[in-house]
Scaffold this motif. Structure first.
Motif: not given
Length: 681
Positions: A244-263
């Protein structure tokens, strides 16, 4: 002034570090502590009443002397006489600068007035989950009275600032037996005549609240388990998270790229398995420290873990559109003409039932801390629901905090991001030589780096050199193995949320004349470099296309890709294969914004793993020079007469990926100090 800390400062730092090192007491970078005392005036030498208080942006657990703001108490308290009222209280922050002692130390925080105006030698302001649970309960005032009697007093919600400092000072004066207060929607404040007493009082408030919630609270504050929403087994949920991570990063980065963390902590998985989690998540977080990092609420996938990948992708797309529209409406509801511009409408927290939580930020630490803060928020909700019902501060007040001009000014003071900030790089063969130099350069320019190498010990060492898990992680990857490559990318996705920049550097060389070159020699070199680069690039392209953020793939090929030399047919042929992969993939992946370029080094002897593995001795024998003179020999045959080092190759990789060559793809950059026969035609 003397550089040696006063006894008050030494005690303050020790107390701060103890309190800040325990997450039950306060969250990362949350809260502040202070001490009052006397020190010489730097001009007159006369004793001067001072206050030392944690400055803006510091963390209690790691606080040192330079992180303290130092103010003159007489001037700070004199501000009461010129205070223009709550409507203009923000002006008082600038006035703190006129109260500084000497150079003043760190920048004073918004909570400085709380510490200076309260009549106590030592003051702690903290954000413990237990205290915030009472502060965010619907009947928090009555619960505070029940829990503490008259030893801890309720202070209604007020945005941090000068007026809150006056409120707390008045509460202390009116309640001489009180050791502290619960701040509605916010946290706690405690005080004492000595540092020891202050710390003891703070811990008493925190632990008493914990015991009260445990004793008084109901067993399942989040409701019964939702059938079908239970946590997946550990291996399955982490595999699902990586997918799921690439898809979710696209969700979180529409305005500007973001780095992610999973818990996938127990707290998160339990919360998402319970019936009340949709209602509570929709209410959002409350403590200002929380929602400044988590946004006012998370995005929650409302499908069970058994949903198909296609269902999840479609639903997340719909939920993302709704989230952005709702956030924009929230901004419009509360923005004034002079409000800062909307900073972005993407979620910072994404909750996936059965799997866990993804959190996002401008770098790994910010993303990780955002996740930690949402876990704090879950604990707060649990405590509040256990004894009452969770009632965060009003949405309008959240907006006043999130788009506070003082917060905006803090953002403006932050240093300019480095060129590769928010980018996640995976470098193969990064445990030594050229790969290690590339990993160091990319990290120095702001990238998170996945150090991939066949040698696990070497990869781990390089990752440690780069600063540890918030900056780099090590993965053991044999690039001839599709499974190990996939595992390496899964590690990258779980560690940082995605991959943006891949360097195909892993290599080996066996130098032999044609008639001595075995099929095994040929197959081994082609398997590692030609086939390995193809496999790594294929996995990179899969992730990058799903992220929709573009990306860079760089091949470390060789001068030998275009130059015919003796006794290395297998190595040179596979380098030519890599060079053509650059052209082929540049043509294919351009439509996705993925740029593919190459670097053609030559004569990189010092620090090179290939040369150290026997290649250097063989090439030295071919050219009839001592092995320790091989680098000098290569340098003398170049146009510039300069030896090529791993750092020079790393410089070329950065030049291709650092942001200045945004319209360049399919290029090979020679890093050979000038070999005319290898000029590209």
């Amino acid at each position: 002034m003397s550089s040696a800390p006063t006894p008050e400062v030494a005690a303050l730092l020790e107390r701060s570090n103890r309190l800040g090192s325990d997450p039950r007491n306060t969250n990362y970078a949350g809260g502040n502590t202070s001490a009052k005392g006397t020190a010489p005036d730097p001009v007159t030498g006369a004793g001067t009443e001072l206050m030392w208080v944690k400055g803006s942006g510091g963390d209690l657990g790691t606080l040192t002397g330079p992180g303290l703001a130092v103010l003159r108490l007489d001037r700070l308290r004199a501000l009461v006489d010129v205070y223009p009222g709550v409507e203009r209280e923000d002006e008082m922050v600038a006035a703190f600068d006129y109260c500084l002692h000497g150079k003043g130390g760190a920048a004073p925080s918004i909570d400085t007035a709380m510490h200076g105006l309260v009549d106590a030698a030592h003051v702690d302001h903290l954000h413990p989950d237990s205290g915030i649970a009472l502060a965010c309960a619907a009947d928090g005032e009555a619960l505070t009275k029940e829990c503490f009697g008259d030893s801890v007093v309720w202070v209604p919600w007020r945005r941090p600032g000068f007026q809150l400092g006056l409120d707390i000072a008045a509460v202390k004066e009116a309640n001489p037996r009180a050791i502290g207060c619960v701040l509605g929607g916010h946290g706690i404040t405690a005080w004492g005549a000595t540092s020891e007493e202050c710390e003891r009082n703070s811990l008493h408030v925190i632990r008493t609240a914990e015991e009260f919630l445990a004793r008084r609270g109901k067993a399942e504050p989040f409701g019964p388990v939702l059938e079908g929403f239970e946590a997946l087994p550990a291996e399955e949920r982490r595999s699902r998270a990586a997918a799921l991570a690439p898809l979710l990063r696209a969700v979180a980065s529409q305005d500007r790229p973001q780095v992610g963390h999973f818990t996938d902590s127990d707290e998160v998985l339990d919360f998402l398995s319970r019936a009340e989690h949709p209602r509570l998540a929709a209410l959002g977080t409350s403590c200002p420290d929380h929602f400044l990092r988590t946004k006012v609420r998370p995005l929650v996938l409302d499908l069970p873990p058994a949903a198909s990948p296609e269902e999840v992708a479609a639903r997340l797309s719909t939920l993302h559109e709704e989230y952005r529209a709702e956030y924009a409406a929230y901004y419009r509801r509360h923005a004034a003409p002079d409000s800062p511009a909307m900073r972005g409408a993407d979620p910072a927290i994404v909750l996936i039932p059965g799997v866990g939580m993804f959190s996002y930020g401008k770098d790994k630490q910010t993303a990780r801390v955002a996740g930690e803060f949402y876990v704090n928020a879950i604990n707060v909700m649990r405590g509040a629901e256990a004894v009452s019902s969770y009632r965060p501060i009003e949405e309008s007040e959240k907006f006043r905090i999130e788009y506070w001009e003082l917060e905006e000014a803090k953002l403006r003071r932050m240093p300019k991001p480095k060129p590769l900030a928010t980018r996640i790089a995976l470098v193969t063969g990064a445990g030594s030589g050229i790969g290690r130099a590339i990993a160091h350069r990319l990290a120095a320019e702001g990238a998170c780096v996945v150090v991939a190498d066949l040698n696990a010990e070497a990869a781990t060492q390089v990752a440690a050199e780069l600063g540890g898990p918030d900056r780099a992680v090590a993965v053991t990857v044999d690039v001839t193995s599709e499974e190990q490559i996939a595992d390496g990318f899964r590690t990258a996705l779980l560690a940082f949320g995605g991959v943006d920049l891949v360097v195909n550097n892993a290599g080996i060389s066996i130098s032999k004349p044609l008639l001595e070159t075995t099929a095994q020699d040929w197959d081994l070199q082609h398997s590692i470099m030609a086939r390995g680069s193809f496999l790594v690039a294929r996995e990179a392209a899969r992730v990058m296309t799903e992220q929709k953020l573009g990306g860079d793939i760089v091949y470390i090929a060789s001068k030998n890709a275009v130059f015919a030399g003796p006794n290395n047919i297998a190595y040179s042929a596979t380098k030519a294969d890599q060079a053509h992969q650059v052209r082929l993939l540049a043509a294919e992946l351009g439509e996705h914004g993925i740029r593919v370029n190459g670097v053609n080094p030559d004569g990189v002897v010092r620090g090179s793993g290939i040369f150290a593995g026997g290649w250097g001795a063989k090439r030295a024998a071919v050219y009839g020079v001592p092995e320790d003179k091989l680098g000098e020999f290569y340098a003398q045959r170049t146009l510039l007469k300069r030896e090529v080092l791993p750092e020079h190759v790393a410089n070329a990789v950065f030049a291709l990926t650092g942001g200045d060559l945004t319209h360049t793809t399919g290029l090979h950059v020679p890093v050979d100090a000038g070999v005319a026969a290898a000029f590209l035609r």
